[in-house]
Design a protein around this motif. Structure first.
Motif, PDB file in Angstrom:
ATOM      1  N   ALA A  92      37.496  38.961  48.760  1.00 51.41           N
ATOM      2  CA  ALA A  92      38.244  38.657  47.540  1.00 51.41           C
ATOM      3  C   ALA A  92      38.950  39.876  46.952  1.00 51.41           C
ATOM      4  O   ALA A  92      39.831  39.733  46.101  1.00 51.41           O
ATOM      5  CB  ALA A  92      37.306  38.059  46.489  1.00 51.41           C
ATOM      6  N   THR A  93      38.574  41.067  47.385  1.00 54.10           N
ATOM      7  CA  THR A  93      39.134  42.279  46.782  1.00 54.10           C
ATOM      8  C   THR A  93      40.018  43.059  47.748  1.00 54.10           C
ATOM      9  O   THR A  93      40.081  44.284  47.675  1.00 54.10           O
ATOM     10  CB  THR A  93      38.003  43.192  46.266  1.00 54.10           C
ATOM     11  OG1 THR A  93      37.106  43.491  47.332  1.00 54.10           O
ATOM     12  CG2 THR A  93      37.241  42.555  45.117  1.00 54.10           C
ATOM     13  N   GLU A  95      43.310  42.887  47.900  1.00 52.57           N
ATOM     14  CA  GLU A  95      44.682  42.991  47.389  1.00 52.57           C
ATOM     15  C   GLU A  95      45.193  44.428  47.397  1.00 52.57           C
ATOM     16  O   GLU A  95      46.339  44.693  47.751  1.00 52.57           O
ATOM     17  CB  GLU A  95      44.711  42.422  45.968  1.00 52.57           C
ATOM     18  CG  GLU A  95      46.066  42.284  45.361  1.00 52.57           C
ATOM     19  CD  GLU A  95      45.970  41.634  43.981  1.00 52.57           C
ATOM     20  OE1 GLU A  95      46.542  42.194  43.040  1.00 52.57           O
ATOM     21  OE2 GLU A  95      45.291  40.588  43.851  1.00 52.57           O
ATOM     22  N   GLY A 127      41.080  43.162  43.673  1.00 51.38           N
ATOM     23  CA  GLY A 127      41.746  41.883  43.859  1.00 51.38           C
ATOM     24  C   GLY A 127      41.025  40.772  43.119  1.00 51.38           C
ATOM     25  O   GLY A 127      39.820  40.844  42.875  1.00 51.38           O
ATOM     26  N   ASN A 128      41.769  39.740  42.738  1.00 50.04           N
ATOM     27  CA  ASN A 128      41.206  38.556  42.077  1.00 50.04           C
ATOM     28  C   ASN A 128      40.366  38.897  40.846  1.00 50.04           C
ATOM     29  O   ASN A 128      39.317  38.304  40.616  1.00 50.04           O
ATOM     30  CB  ASN A 128      40.383  37.720  43.065  1.00 50.04           C
ATOM     31  CG  ASN A 128      41.245  37.120  44.139  1.00 50.04           C
ATOM     32  OD1 ASN A 128      42.281  36.518  43.851  1.00 50.04           O
ATOM     33  ND2 ASN A 128      40.853  37.298  45.387  1.00 50.04           N
ATOM     34  N   GLY A 129      40.811  39.865  40.079  1.00 49.01           N
ATOM     35  CA  GLY A 129      40.098  40.235  38.855  1.00 49.01           C
ATOM     36  C   GLY A 129      38.781  40.962  39.100  1.00 49.01           C
ATOM     37  O   GLY A 129      37.951  41.052  38.196  1.00 49.01           O
ATOM     38  N   GLN A 130      38.592  41.472  40.304  1.00 48.41           N
ATOM     39  CA  GLN A 130      37.351  42.141  40.659  1.00 48.41           C
ATOM     40  C   GLN A 130      37.634  43.501  41.282  1.00 48.41           C
ATOM     41  O   GLN A 130      38.711  43.739  41.809  1.00 48.41           O
ATOM     42  CB  GLN A 130      36.572  41.314  41.691  1.00 48.41           C
ATOM     43  CG  GLN A 130      36.211  39.924  41.240  1.00 48.41           C
ATOM     44  CD  GLN A 130      35.534  39.177  42.364  1.00 48.41           C
ATOM     45  OE1 GLN A 130      34.351  39.404  42.629  1.00 48.41           O
ATOM     46  NE2 GLN A 130      36.264  38.306  43.033  1.00 48.41           N
ATOM     47  N   LEU A 171      44.495  46.566  37.785  1.00 48.37           N
ATOM     48  CA  LEU A 171      44.756  45.130  37.842  1.00 48.37           C
ATOM     49  C   LEU A 171      45.612  44.651  36.670  1.00 48.37           C
ATOM     50  O   LEU A 171      46.182  43.581  36.718  1.00 48.37           O
ATOM     51  CB  LEU A 171      43.440  44.347  37.815  1.00 48.37           C
ATOM     52  CG  LEU A 171      42.658  44.308  39.104  1.00 48.37           C
ATOM     53  CD1 LEU A 171      41.289  43.682  38.857  1.00 48.37           C
ATOM     54  CD2 LEU A 171      43.406  43.526  40.164  1.00 48.37           C
TER      55      LEU A 171
END
Length: 187
Positions: A92-93, A95, A127-130, A171
């Motif tokens: 998920a991270t 990005e 990424g994804n707020g994390q 972010l």
């Protein structure tokens, strides 16, 4: 971050050899501790409360010494911590990834120049707020404590965990690179 290790060690010493787990909460960093490299006298006051919690405060040792940090300690058995799904967080991270040199260059541009003992980020991905960071102990364990005892909460490692919050600032598209300000846990 050294305040946390100071508080933990003072509480452990006050337990007279009890091997209980010490957990810290409600920590307020009042101000940074500054000194000229010589001896620095501080007091650590501990006060047991009726509910079993221990309040702590780290103060300058002079009569009008400043309050550097205060908080609450809980002493007891370890709690079960839920296991994180690291492969899912890693996926998920993806990005954006930063190399350690990039992180510390950004910190330098913000006016934060960390020495070797405080450079523990070895990987940072966002990424994804994390944010996911891999931290390494910035110095050898023998260098961590000068009294022959290993530090349980090495300040450089704790500081590196807070440094990983840099990823959260990256972010935020509303914050342009030129206006980045350090986030400090002081009030």
């Amino acid at each position: 971050m050294a305040y946390l290790e100071m508080a933990r060690a003072a509480i452990e010493l006050s337990l007279a050899g009890d091997e209980a787990l010490v957990r810290l909460k409600n920590i307020a960093w009042q101000q940074p501790m500054r000194h000229d490299g010589g001896e620095l006298a501080i007091d650590i006051e501990l006060a047991e409360q009726d509910n079993g919690e221990i309040q702590f405060e780290i103060l300058g040792a002079t009569a009008d010494g400043p309050s550097y940090c205060h908080g609450v300690a809980l002493v007891g058995a370890a709690e079960t911590i839920p296991q994180l799904d690291l492969p899912a967080i890693t996926a998920a991270t993806m990005e954006q990834r930063l190399e350690p040199q990039q992180c510390y260059q950004i910190f330098g541009e913000m006016g934060l120049d960390y020495g070797d003992h405080f450079r523990g980020i070895s990987e940072l991905q966002i990424g994804n707020g994390q944010v996911l960071a891999k931290l390494t102990l910035p110095c050898k364990p023998a260098e961590a404590g000068d009294r022959g005892e290993p530090l349980r909460l090495p300040p450089g490692l704790l500081d590196s965990a807070l440094q990983a919050a840099l990823g959260l600032a990256l972010l935020d598209p509303a914050q342009p690179d030129s206006s980045r300000q350090p986030l400090a846990p002081l009030r």
